[in-house]
Design a protein around this motif. Structure first.
Motif, PDB file in Angstrom:
ATOM      1  N   LYS A 160       0.692  -1.058   0.613  1.00 16.40           N
ATOM      2  CA  LYS A 160       0.128   0.151  -0.033  1.00 16.40           C
ATOM      3  C   LYS A 160       0.754   1.147  -0.156  1.00 16.40           C
ATOM      4  N   ASP A 161       0.894   1.711  -0.873  1.00 18.51           N
ATOM      5  CA  ASP A 161       1.857   3.249  -1.541  1.00 18.51           C
ATOM      6  C   ASP A 161       1.292   3.864  -0.928  1.00 18.51           C
ATOM      7  N   GLU A 162      -0.396   4.842  -0.482  1.00 16.37           N
ATOM      8  CA  GLU A 162      -1.187   5.642  -0.680  1.00 16.37           C
ATOM      9  C   GLU A 162      -1.903   5.400   1.248  1.00 16.37           C
ATOM     10  N   ASN A 163      -1.517   6.541   1.694  1.00 18.12           N
ATOM     11  CA  ASN A 163      -1.839   6.593   3.700  1.00 18.12           C
ATOM     12  C   ASN A 163      -1.410   5.949   4.259  1.00 18.12           C
ATOM     13  N   PRO A 164      -0.529   4.684   3.604  1.00 12.59           N
ATOM     14  CA  PRO A 164      -0.098   3.551   5.070  1.00 12.59           C
ATOM     15  C   PRO A 164       0.017   4.046   6.628  1.00 12.59           C
TER      16      PRO A 164
ATOM     17  N   SER B 285       4.225  -9.733  19.378  1.00 11.26           N
ATOM     18  CA  SER B 285       5.405  -9.363  18.982  1.00 11.26           C
ATOM     19  C   SER B 285       6.204  -7.649  18.723  1.00 11.26           C
ATOM     20  N   ALA B 286       7.481  -7.443  19.217  1.00 13.00           N
ATOM     21  CA  ALA B 286       7.650  -6.066  18.917  1.00 13.00           C
ATOM     22  C   ALA B 286       8.511  -5.864  17.576  1.00 13.00           C
ATOM     23  N   VAL B 287       8.761  -4.210  17.539  1.00 11.33           N
ATOM     24  CA  VAL B 287       9.467  -4.241  16.390  1.00 11.33           C
ATOM     25  C   VAL B 287      10.323  -2.897  16.834  1.00 11.33           C
ATOM     26  N   GLN B 288      12.110  -3.535  16.402  1.00  8.49           N
ATOM     27  CA  GLN B 288      12.553  -2.347  16.711  1.00  8.49           C
ATOM     28  C   GLN B 288      13.491  -1.896  15.445  1.00  8.49           C
ATOM     29  N   ILE B 289      13.129  -0.399  15.130  1.00  5.80           N
ATOM     30  CA  ILE B 289      13.877   0.300  13.514  1.00  5.80           C
ATOM     31  C   ILE B 289      15.010   1.029  14.404  1.00  5.80           C
ATOM     32  N   PRO B 290      16.076   1.239  13.241  1.00  3.86           N
ATOM     33  CA  PRO B 290      16.866   1.454  13.923  1.00  3.86           C
ATOM     34  C   PRO B 290      16.901   3.194  13.732  1.00  3.86           C
ATOM     35  N   THR B 291      17.489   4.318  14.612  1.00  2.02           N
ATOM     36  CA  THR B 291      17.254   5.537  14.353  1.00  2.02           C
ATOM     37  C   THR B 291      17.542   6.587  13.221  1.00  2.02           C
ATOM     38  N   ASP B 292      18.255   6.063  12.205  1.00  2.00           N
ATOM     39  CA  ASP B 292      18.686   6.776  10.839  1.00  2.00           C
ATOM     40  C   ASP B 292      17.923   6.307   9.784  1.00  2.00           C
TER      41      ASP B 292
ATOM     42  N   TYR C  95      13.877   6.344   8.814  1.00  2.00           N
ATOM     43  CA  TYR C  95      12.880   7.270   8.702  1.00  2.00           C
ATOM     44  C   TYR C  95      11.128   5.967   8.816  1.00  2.00           C
ATOM     45  N   LYS C  96      10.822   6.322   9.860  1.00  2.00           N
ATOM     46  CA  LYS C  96       9.785   4.865  10.861  1.00  2.00           C
ATOM     47  C   LYS C  96       8.751   5.338   9.894  1.00  2.00           C
ATOM     48  N   GLY C  97       8.035   6.583   9.646  1.00  2.00           N
ATOM     49  CA  GLY C  97       7.329   6.858   8.172  1.00  2.00           C
ATOM     50  C   GLY C  97       7.198   6.945   7.348  1.00  2.00           C
ATOM     51  N   SER C  98       8.395   6.560   6.017  1.00  2.00           N
ATOM     52  CA  SER C  98       8.906   6.303   4.872  1.00  2.00           C
ATOM     53  C   SER C  98       7.469   4.860   4.381  1.00  2.00           C
ATOM     54  N   PRO C  99       7.178   5.146   3.085  1.00  2.00           N
ATOM     55  CA  PRO C  99       5.825   3.835   2.613  1.00  2.00           C
ATOM     56  C   PRO C  99       6.791   2.712   2.765  1.00  2.00           C
ATOM     57  N   VAL C 100       7.787   2.184   2.375  1.00  2.00           N
ATOM     58  CA  VAL C 100       8.367   1.206   2.345  1.00  2.00           C
ATOM     59  C   VAL C 100       8.678   0.031   3.696  1.00  2.00           C
ATOM     60  N   ILE C 101       9.142   1.224   4.606  1.00  2.00           N
ATOM     61  CA  ILE C 101       9.410   1.028   5.986  1.00  2.00           C
ATOM     62  C   ILE C 101       7.429   0.398   6.651  1.00  2.00           C
ATOM     63  N   LEU C 102       6.635   0.969   6.805  1.00  2.00           N
ATOM     64  CA  LEU C 102       5.347   0.533   7.398  1.00  2.00           C
ATOM     65  C   LEU C 102       4.408   0.082   6.641  1.00  2.00           C
TER      66      LEU C 102
ATOM     67  N   GLN D  74      12.329 -15.749  19.032  1.00  3.31           N
ATOM     68  CA  GLN D  74      12.532 -15.831  17.750  1.00  3.31           C
ATOM     69  C   GLN D  74      12.275 -14.543  16.799  1.00  3.31           C
ATOM     70  N   VAL D  75      12.744 -14.377  16.219  1.00  2.47           N
ATOM     71  CA  VAL D  75      13.449 -13.020  15.102  1.00  2.47           C
ATOM     72  C   VAL D  75      13.638 -13.126  13.605  1.00  2.47           C
ATOM     73  N   PHE D  76      12.546 -11.576  13.064  1.00  3.22           N
ATOM     74  CA  PHE D  76      12.711 -11.559  11.203  1.00  3.22           C
ATOM     75  C   PHE D  76      13.802 -10.292  11.359  1.00  3.22           C
ATOM     76  N   GLY D  77      14.580 -10.150  11.067  1.00  5.54           N
ATOM     77  CA  GLY D  77      15.810  -8.919  10.272  1.00  5.54           C
ATOM     78  C   GLY D  77      15.129  -8.984   9.504  1.00  5.54           C
ATOM     79  N   SER D  78      15.017  -7.367   8.421  1.00 10.50           N
ATOM     80  CA  SER D  78      14.651  -7.311   7.323  1.00 10.50           C
ATOM     81  C   SER D  78      15.505  -7.279   5.944  1.00 10.50           C
ATOM     82  N   ALA D  79      15.502  -7.092   5.193  1.00  7.37           N
ATOM     83  CA  ALA D  79      17.011  -6.360   4.117  1.00  7.37           C
ATOM     84  C   ALA D  79      16.818  -4.373   4.157  1.00  7.37           C
ATOM     85  N   THR D  80      15.430  -3.709   5.037  1.00  2.52           N
ATOM     86  CA  THR D  80      15.403  -2.807   5.071  1.00  2.52           C
ATOM     87  C   THR D  80      15.833  -2.043   6.457  1.00  2.52           C
ATOM     88  N   GLY D  81      16.489  -3.740   7.599  1.00  3.80           N
ATOM     89  CA  GLY D  81      17.129  -2.794   8.916  1.00  3.80           C
ATOM     90  C   GLY D  81      16.046  -2.945   9.987  1.00  3.80           C
ATOM     91  N   VAL D  82      15.248  -3.034   9.790  1.00  3.59           N
ATOM     92  CA  VAL D  82      13.561  -3.505  10.865  1.00  3.59           C
ATOM     93  C   VAL D  82      14.299  -4.724  11.526  1.00  3.59           C
TER      94      VAL D  82
END
Length: 990
Positions: free
Chosen positions: A82-86, A112-119, A121-128, A154-162
């Motif tokens: 979804k690229d609109e209003n993520p 479950s919980a999510v950790q996103i590196p500080t650098d 942007y948590k609001g980008s469509p890709v991350i959301l 139990q962990v999933f680490g994405s290619a975007t760093g999430v």
């Protein structure tokens, strides 16, 4: 002197046998023979059984990993982004957490919980969007735990760093900007090229150095690397790294330090740099794993040369080496050649205008390297087990099973289906694996360990990491004292072979003061379904109690009459609460024994029965021998006994107040050394020069071993130093030395006579045990070179002592100023005026806070120990002082040395030094930090996914520029300068 030594030997044997009761102890074991049986160990059966248990543990986790991996890939085939209003589909929850001892943390099992590196942007469509589609994992996580309650993170680490992990727990952010990124665990084989021409200066040079340092962090111990600098010539930044070296923590630190000292000069010649890199990569003898995922990374500020002839010579037409190019800094150079180089060699082109862009652009290359793996499909779906590392969420030392998650979208013509979505992982605490090993059934010097294909240990008694922020990479040959036999054992383990070998080797004591020569039998076998190898060194016999005795003597009210008891803090029963306080632990143990029987299913029956059996045996020794002796008459302060069963009894009770030994006999240096040495083992309280303890000067330990059909007890005494020095002087005082005249009697008794001799007892580690010089009494326990440097050197020079240097790879050093390995050096870069008004510099300064950590750092220290040779006869030697500082006609002194039989002591008698000072090398045991350039055998991968004819290489970074508008830069710089310039302008106008 031989007569004196014989008298000392006889006195020790008589007194120690009489007071300790070793003969009576053997008789007690004979009387108790009906209460236990002795069985011979079968090392091969034992190691194979434990290997099977570990394999079952790891395979159960692997199956859970495969289920999650398959589910996520299937889900992604039907998932629509979804690229609109993520933001509408994203949410956060307020969770309640409860303490869970299994995780050593507060957790929530419903989410479950999510950790996103500080650098990022948590609001980008890709991350959301990624947060949305990975939410489906939560149900699988919960089901996995329902099927296997022993699962940890139990962990999933994405290619975007999430990172999505289960169960949920508050993320433990470090005391700095949180840049934890799972992508750092992946990495290829590479050569880094740094352009150091004169045009590279200021901010650009700083960016280049920091980029290479960050890139090194993406490499793991499975990779090989070298770093070179070039202008019109190319050479390695670390001179001793002439070929590719393993990208372990130690080598990467060396690279980082060298990179930070690099200076820019000369002109740019791409040909020299690429020639150096290709010759490194194509040299098959340079590294065992240099046949997979070869790549070159070039960092430069720009240039016009395409070096096409170099690629034609080394890389075309097969293009087995990928080339990644990085345009660094703000400049006006043409970047078209850099784009062409990357695209023509299956690589990628990146731009790094500021430090803020470094982390993303130095990790995107992993997407390119992953393309052939994705195209290989199920063949590349292999579970990989990591090295040992400290869990970021507080679980302690863990290993992680990882499996890649591929993008399996239906459109096979799109580059999208070449991407690795991320990595699925499951953690296993090292303590879980330890529980599968027979820790206390192997004796004090028996142990188990496991290695991986790199030769690193994940289990070993000497694996004791002290710095928690780095991976734990301790080689088998570094965990023990290296020799040719162990090198061959290591090679066979890495090659996946089973075997057994009995060797004579050197062993370092637990307190790292002594070296012993001992016999060890190693037995090893592969762990099925993994790359791990499981070896062990077991004892020949093991005790199995058949019945138990009364344990009333464990009660504290018996201590006053029977001596104090220390009980080893072992997990005798599941409900037993452990404590570092021995009295508290003993009370917990007694309270539990009132509720359960020693045969209870919740208890380890073998441990518990051995403990109670030994308690009764040592109690009889107290009643029959110790209570009937006046210790002061013999110059003793205390007598003690320790056993394999975990009991240590110190008599009389008041002596326990100064008892500092480990209550776990298997961890006590004196106990373990007793197994590898015959006779009496003397040891003084350890002291360094200047660190005197007046009360400790009157305590000395003598230890002896009693073995009965494989069962071990250690008995010993504490000596009153002053009383035994008087006895020592009497025993060595009645022999005539004709060289000094027919009526002259030399002796160790008087302190101020002209012909007085220096008389010493020195132990097998070179530490002072006893001296006839009163001034030396507060030096007992010091290294003998700190007492008499010239005499210790004479003993070493005449082969009484051997020197052994080893390396401690787990040492901790203070962090050196301006040498933070993970970031640019503070205090080195001084911004110029153009830098100061450049937007990129301000961005760099803001983001460059990572690495501001004042904690200690890991380092490698050289350790030096000395140990007695096998010389057993008496030797005389004449020491020449050489350049004597005082005017003497005869600058020599006579020295006699004799090994005291059945002990670890050397008896040394010497004339006083005729010189005030003597120019002789002073031997030292001081540790020194060192840098090592060593390479060791490793096994290459069985399969390699670095090429696929179906790979689409058209996406290579051509034309992707992230440079800010020059108009915008100019406007921002004017705004920055306005507050500075404005007051001066007003003053000029006035």
């Amino acid at each position: 002197m031989i007569h004196w030594a014989a008298r000392i030997e006889k006195e020790l044997e008589k007194v120690l046998q009489h007071v300790t009761g070793t003969q009576q102890l053997r008789s007690i074991y004979n009387e108790k023979r009906s209460q236990f049986e002795i069985k011979r160990n079968n090392p091969k059966d034992l190691v194979e059984r434990v290997a099977r248990d570990i394999a079952r543990l790891l395979n159960s986790k692997r199956k859970a990993l495969e289920v999650r991996d398959e589910m996520l890939e299937t889900y992604m085939q039907t998932c629509k982004h979804k690229d609109e209003n993520p933001l509408e589909s994203s949410s956060s929850l307020e969770l309640e957490f409860v303490d869970d001892p299994n995780f050593k943390n507060k957790v929530n099992y419903s989410s479950s919980a999510v950790q996103i590196p500080t650098d990022i942007y948590k609001g980008s469509p890709v991350i959301l969007n990624e947060l949305n589609w990975t939410q489906a994992l939560e149900r699988v996580f919960i089901e996995n735990r329902r099927d296997d309650s022993s699962l940890r993170w139990q962990v999933f680490g994405s290619a975007t760093g999430v990172t999505r992990y289960y169960p949920a727990t508050p993320w433990r952010a470090p005391n700095k900007i949180d840049l934890y990124d799972v992508r750092r665990i992946q990495g290829p084989l590479s050569v880094f090229l740094l352009c150091r021409s004169g045009s590279v200066s200021g901010l650009t040079l700083k960016l280049m150095k920091t980029s290479v340092i960050k890139m090194l962090d993406t490499l793991s111990d499975d990779d090989y690397v070298n770093v070179a600098r070039f202008n019109d010539e190319a050479d390695a930044v670390v001179p001793c790294f002439r070929t590719l070296v393993q990208a372990n923590v130690r080598n990467k630190k060396i690279f980082k330090e060298a990179v930070m000292h690099m200076q820019a000069k000369g002109t740019t010649d791409y040909k020299s740099g690429f020639t150096f890199a290709f010759e490194q990569l194509l040299n098959e003898s340079s590294a065992p794993r240099a046949n997979c995922n070869k790549m070159i990374m070039m960092f430069t500020d720009g240039g016009e040369d395409r070096a096409q002839e170099i690629f034609e010579k080394y890389n075309w037409p097969n293009k087995t080496v990928r080339v990644f190019t990085f345009s660094v800094g703000q400049h006006n150079y043409d970047v078209t050649p850099l784009q062409w180089i990357a695209c023509a060699n299956k690589g990628y082109y990146f731009e790094i205008p500021s430090i803020g862009a470094i982390r993303i652009n130095t990790q995107e290359y992993l997407d390119v390297l992953g393309r052939p793996m994705v195209l290989a499909g199920s063949k590349a779906k292999q579970v990989q087990w990591t090295n040992v590392y400290q869990d970021a969420l507080g679980l302690g030392l863990v290993i992680t099973g990882t499996m890649p998650v591929f993008n399996l979208t239906a459109d096979r013509t799109s580059s999208q289906n070449q991407l690795i979505l991320g990595v699925m992982g499951v953690d296993i605490a090292i303590n879980e694996i330890k529980k599968k090993t027979p820790t206390y059934r192997l004796g004090a010097n028996g142990y188990t360990f496991a290695t991986d294909p790199n030769g690193y240990v994940l289990l070993h008694p000497n694996l004791r990491p002290k710095v928690c922020v780095e991976p734990v990479t301790l080689d088998f040959l570094d965990a023990e004292l290296e020799d040719s036999n162990k090198e061959e054992i290591r090679r066979q383990m890495i090659d996946g072979k089973s075997g057994q070998r009995k060797i004579k080797t050197l062993i370092k004591s637990v307190d790292e003061r002594y070296i012993d020569e001992a016999i060890r039998t190693y037995t090893w076998t592969p762990v099925e379904g993994t790359d791990y190898r499981y070896p062990l060194h077991p004892p020949s016999w093991i005790i199995f109690p058949l019945s138990v005795a009364d344990f009333e003597s464990l009660l504290p009210n018996s201590f006053e009459s029977e001596g104090h008891i220390f009980i080893a803090p072992r997990e005798y029963c599941n409900d037993l609460e452990l404590s570092s306080n021995n009295t508290e632990f003993l009370l917990n143990f007694i309270a539990l024994m009132e509720k359960v029987t020693p045969d209870s299913k919740q208890c380890d029956n073998l441990l518990l029965h051995n403990l109670i059996l030994d308690t009764g045996i040592i109690r009889q020794l107290v009643d029959k021998v110790w209570k009937n002796k006046d210790l002061n008459t013999y110059g003793f302060l205390a007598v003690f006994a320790a056993t394999d069963g975990g009991i240590t009894r110190v008599f009389p009770n008041k002596a326990a107040e100064s008892w500092e030994e480990d209550p776990e006999p298997f961890n006590a240096s004196y106990y373990r050394r007793s197994l590898d040495n015959r006779g009496y083992i003397f040891r003084a309280p350890y002291r360094t020069a200047g660190a005197f303890q007046r009360d400790a000067a009157f305590i000395l330990k003598i230890l002896t071993v009693t073995v009965w059909f494989g069962h071990l007890s250690v008995v010993g005494v504490k000596l009153d130093l002053e009383a035994w020095v008087d006895k020592f002087k009497i025993l060595a005082s009645n022999h005539t030395d004709n060289r000094l005249g027919p009526n002259t009697v030399t002796k160790c008794a008087i302190n101020d006579d002209l012909f007085d001799l220096l008389c010493y007892l020195v132990d097998d580690g070179g530490f002072l045990i006893m001296s006839n010089q009163k001034d030396d009494w507060n030096k007992v326990g010091m290294f003998f070179s700190d007492v008499d440097p010239s005499l210790m050197y004479a003993l070493y020079n005449n082969s009484f002592y051997y020197r052994k240097q080893s390396f401690d790879y787990q040492s901790v050093c203070e962090r050196m100023p301006n040498s933070e390995a993970g970031a640019a050096r503070r205090g080195v870069f001084v911004p110029t005026i153009p830098d100061f008004v450049n937007l990129a510099w301000w961005t760099s300064a803001a983001v460059d806070a990572e690495g501001l950590d004042s904690k200690d750092r890991s380092c490698v220290m050289i350790q030096t120990q000395y140990y007695l040779s096998n010389l057993s006869s008496s030797f005389n030697m004449l020491q020449d002082c050489g350049n004597c500082s005082s005017a003497v006609s005869f600058p020599f002194r006579l020295i006699h040395a004799k090994r005291i039989n059945n002990t670890n002591l050397l008896f040394v008698v010497a004339e006083k030094m005729p010189c005030n000072t003597c120019e002789i090398e002073k031997l030292s045991q001081e540790e020194e930090e060192c840098i090592l350039c060593v390479a060791r055998y490793r096994k290459g991968p069985s399969t390699c996914f670095d090429n696929n004819n179906a790979e689409n290489t058209s996406d290579c970074g051509r034309g992707h520029s992230l440079r800010p508008s020059r108009v915008a830069l100019l406007l921002i710089q004017l705004l920055v300068l306005y507050p500075v310039v404005s007051p001066h302008a007003h003053s000029l106008l006035q």
